[in-house]
Design an enzyme around this catalytic site. Structure first.
Site, short mmCIF file in Angstrom:
data_model
loop_
_atom_site.label_atom_id
_atom_site.label_comp_id
_atom_site.label_asym_id
_atom_site.label_seq_id
_atom_site.Cartn_x
_atom_site.Cartn_y
_atom_site.Cartn_z
N ASN A 319 -56.03 -33.82 59.82
CA ASN A 319 -55.72 -35.09 60.31
C ASN A 319 -54.85 -35.57 59.47
O ASN A 319 -55.31 -36.84 59.01
CB ASN A 319 -56.93 -35.75 60.95
CG ASN A 319 -56.39 -36.70 62.02
OD1 ASN A 319 -55.30 -36.69 62.52
ND2 ASN A 319 -57.56 -37.36 62.42
N HIS A 350 -62.59 -44.13 65.13
CA HIS A 350 -63.02 -42.78 66.13
C HIS A 350 -63.51 -43.16 67.42
O HIS A 350 -63.21 -42.53 68.30
CB HIS A 350 -63.50 -41.75 65.11
CG HIS A 350 -62.77 -41.03 64.18
ND1 HIS A 350 -62.54 -41.38 63.05
CD2 HIS A 350 -62.26 -39.77 64.55
CE1 HIS A 350 -61.71 -40.10 62.63
NE2 HIS A 350 -61.68 -39.34 63.56
#
Length: 496
Positions: A319, A350
């Protein structure tokens, strides 16, 4: 919902080819390209998420209004709080009202990317229009935006069809450079800072890069559909498995089950990268042999992930764009405990599942412990190739075990199963990490310690330098800076 997501991404891939072919910057004005990219993006969002897609426009619209009325001095703070707060409210609503524990594609996923773009751009405008040039870091100086974007440019950046569903994040300057067709006009800069006219930088073809990434997508999807379901992560907390399996068997299954959980991310992120490349976005430049590189906004490096020999190396290659976002908006601006603040921001971004917070709090311990071990003992094992090979094998095994141990709550989501897993392992790596931090100093005290005074974030400086280097192929959007000055700015950043 997942089927809708895949169908929309495949449609976006075809649209990207059409966009590059028929709406190329040499044939079409930036205004038309902005309009088409935005309308296609909103159409895909509406098809995939229904009227929930309005959240994308609302979040972007209010953020733009905040930028306009607050002014460049403080707008980055207000945009950050609003965008992250709006995202969190939507995540709470989705998780605790609709489908707790479901991994179906949901509208908060695209909002996570839009939140990154809103906050990144707000900080870049603040850096470019308010802060003094000498107060900026090299990366901030080169990413700084020195004029307020129009509403169309802003919506196009946030909601374009190439990245609205799965990203990845890109800098505003790179996106505008692509839309305006200036991606390939800047001649390659040599390592000595001079222009190299050896390679004519005509519009390169992304076809080979796209084909390679689609092949990776196909293999990842095949693996996910055939292997992943046979290795559920939940089996790690099965009572019978815990009672009967030996420790080596348990850790081996832990490793393979978490490894099998990664291909779905490989599929989604690589497909998103391929879509951007198919539209002509993502060109990083040419290497020294004149070979094109299409990894400007790539989000992962699979080989480096699977063969990581340190916690840091894994996070450097997983990521990637989110890691850079966290570094730019949090780590390098934090006034105290930047590592802890960055992990907390990552957890909030998140979502609101408790497992996310357990993972990232555990990640703080693992990161600090891994850094302490590496700084204090690695130099003893790098002299001999044979010894270094043995060291690399041991650290690979330790890294894979630590990563797998850390991310179990991220997959299990809830507190009870997460604590069931950790208690079945007697919190062994938590305790080991604390002992390491008590035994080893976090910073080296011997000669060369100055090099470590500014403790690096878990994503390496090399990643940031590569990000800066790749922009040597893109001119700035600030009219007051010439292309040659942009090269000089970024070349100096690499030297530092």
């Amino acid at each position: 919902m997942q089927v809708n997501f895949v169908v929309c991404q495949l449609f976006a891939l075809l649209a990207a080819v059409w966009f590059r072919t028929y709406l190329h910057s040499s044939k079409t004005s930036p205004f038309i390209r902005h309009v088409v990219a935005t309308l296609l993006g909103l159409y895909l969002a509406l098809f995939c998420f229904g009227w929930y897609a309005l959240h994308f426009v609302i979040q972007s619209g209010i953020s733009y209004y905040i930028m306009i009325i607050i002014g460049v001095e403080n707008m980055h703070k207000y945009c950050f709080v609003f965008a992250l707060g709006y995202l969190t409210v939507c995540q709470i609503t989705r998780v605790y009202i609709f489908d707790y524990g479901q991994y179906s594609a949901d509208f908060s996923g695209p909002m996570m990317i839009i939140t990154q773009k809103i906050t990144s751009l707000a900080f870049e405008i603040h850096d470019g229009m308010f802060r003094k040039n000498e107060d900026l870091t090299p990366s901030q100086r080169c990413l700084a935006v020195r004029r307020m974007p129009s509403l169309l440019e802003y919506l196009s950046y946030n909601c374009n069809f190439m990245g609205i569903l799965a990203g990845p994040l890109c800098s505003y300057k790179d996106y505008i450079t692509f839309i305006e067709g200036r991606s390939y006009r800047l001649q390659q800069s040599e390592a000595n800072g001079k222009e190299d006219t050896k390679y004519e930088q005509t519009d390169p073809s992304p076809n080979i890069a796209v084909a390679q990434k689609l092949l990776i997508c196909g293999l990842s999807l095949l693996f996910h559909m055939t292997i992943t379901k046979t290795l559920p992560v939940e089996y790690n907390i099965d009572d019978n498995f815990i009672a009967t399996a030996s420790w080596p068997v348990r850790f081996f299954y832990l490793y393979v089950s978490l490894m099998a959980a990664r291909p779905k991310y490989y599929f989604a992120w690589t497909l998103a990268d391929a879509i951007n490349n198919a539209a002509g976005f993502g060109f990083r430049g040419y290497d020294k042999n004149g070979v094109t590189r299409w990894d400007l906004i790539s989000n992962l490096r699979i080989q480096q992930i699977e063969f990581s020999t340190s916690f840091k190396m894994f996070l450097d290659n997983w990521n990637i764009q989110t890691a850079l976002w966290l570094k730019r908006v949090c780590y390098e601006r934090a006034t105290f405990s930047p590592t802890i603040q960055t992990f907390i921001l990552s957890a909030i971004w998140h979502g609101v599942y408790p497992g996310y917070y357990l993972t990232f709090l555990t990640g703080v311990l693992m990161t600090l412990a891994a850094r302490a071990i590496r700084n204090n003992i690695r130099h003893y094992f790098v002299e001999s190739p044979a010894v270094k090979l043995c060291y690399d094998i041991v650290t690979w095994m330790a890294t894979q075990a630590a990563i797998s141990y850390t991310v179990v709550p991220f997959v299990l989501l809830s507190v009870k199963p997460s604590f069931t897993f950790y208690s079945s392992c007697y919190f062994c790596l938590h305790i080991a990490s604390i002992l390491v931090l008590l035994v080893f100093p976090l910073k080296r005290t011997q000669k060369g310690s100055k090099k470590h005074e500014n403790v690096q974030p878990v994503w390496s400086r090399k990643l940031e330098e590569e990000s800066l280097l790749q922009k040597n192929n893109h001119p700035t959007t600030n009219n007051s800076f010439s292309q040659k000055q942009e090269i000089t700015c970024r070349y100096q950043a690499l030297k530092q």
